[in-house]
Write an enzyme that holds these catalytic residues in place. Structure first.
Site, PDB file in Angstrom:
ATOM      1  N   MET A 170       0.837  -1.176   0.000  1.00 25.20           N
ATOM      2  CA  MET A 170       0.000   0.000   0.000  1.00 25.20           C
ATOM      3  C   MET A 170       0.884   1.242   0.000  1.00 25.20           C
ATOM      4  O   MET A 170       1.343   1.660   1.053  1.00 25.20           O
ATOM      5  CB  MET A 170      -0.925  -0.032   1.225  1.00 25.20           C
ATOM      6  CG  MET A 170      -1.749   1.216   1.369  1.00 25.20           C
ATOM      7  SD  MET A 170      -2.846   1.199   2.789  1.00 25.20           S
ATOM      8  CE  MET A 170      -1.743   1.715   4.078  1.00 25.20           C
ATOM      9  N   PRO A 171       1.138   1.824  -1.145  1.00 25.53           N
ATOM     10  CA  PRO A 171       1.937   3.047  -1.189  1.00 25.53           C
ATOM     11  C   PRO A 171       1.217   4.223  -0.530  1.00 25.53           C
ATOM     12  O   PRO A 171      -0.009   4.351  -0.627  1.00 25.53           O
ATOM     13  CB  PRO A 171       2.113   3.317  -2.678  1.00 25.53           C
ATOM     14  CG  PRO A 171       1.831   2.029  -3.345  1.00 25.53           C
ATOM     15  CD  PRO A 171       0.842   1.322  -2.481  1.00 25.53           C
ATOM     16  N   TYR A 172       1.992   5.051   0.135  1.00 28.31           N
ATOM     17  CA  TYR A 172       1.502   6.278   0.750  1.00 28.31           C
ATOM     18  C   TYR A 172       2.398   7.398   0.242  1.00 28.31           C
ATOM     19  O   TYR A 172       3.610   7.366   0.448  1.00 28.31           O
ATOM     20  CB  TYR A 172       1.566   6.169   2.276  1.00 28.31           C
ATOM     21  CG  TYR A 172       1.330   7.473   2.996  1.00 28.31           C
ATOM     22  CD1 TYR A 172       0.042   7.931   3.218  1.00 28.31           C
ATOM     23  CD2 TYR A 172       2.398   8.246   3.429  1.00 28.31           C
ATOM     24  CE1 TYR A 172      -0.182   9.132   3.880  1.00 28.31           C
ATOM     25  CE2 TYR A 172       2.189   9.438   4.093  1.00 28.31           C
ATOM     26  CZ  TYR A 172       0.897   9.879   4.310  1.00 28.31           C
ATOM     27  OH  TYR A 172       0.680  11.071   4.964  1.00 28.31           O
TER      28      TYR A 172
END
Length: 67
Positions: free
Chosen positions: A1-3
């Site tokens: 999950m990229p932020y």
């Protein structure tokens, strides 16, 4: 999950410009890292120009001295 966290000064960034930043940053992570856009989160923080520094000075002071 990229932020992805984007910080910009609070100098009239429009809703449309923010949408372009979100779409562009998401597209970049998808293309470069092969991440799922559905799980890529982008947050834009607007920072008051008194709280942004460059060249050892407050950004607000630098832009005021140019006027």
């Amino acid at each position: 999950m990229p932020y992805i966290n984007i910080k910009v000064t609070d100098e009239n960034v429009t809703k449309e410009q923010k949408q372009q930043l979100i779409a562009g940053a998401t597209r970049l992570v998808v293309e470069v890292l092969n991440k799922n856009p559905a799980t890529t989160h982008v947050v834009i923080d607007e920072v008051h120009i008194d709280n942004w520094g460059v060249k050892g000075k407050q950004y607000s002071e630098l832009i005021n001295s140019q006027n």
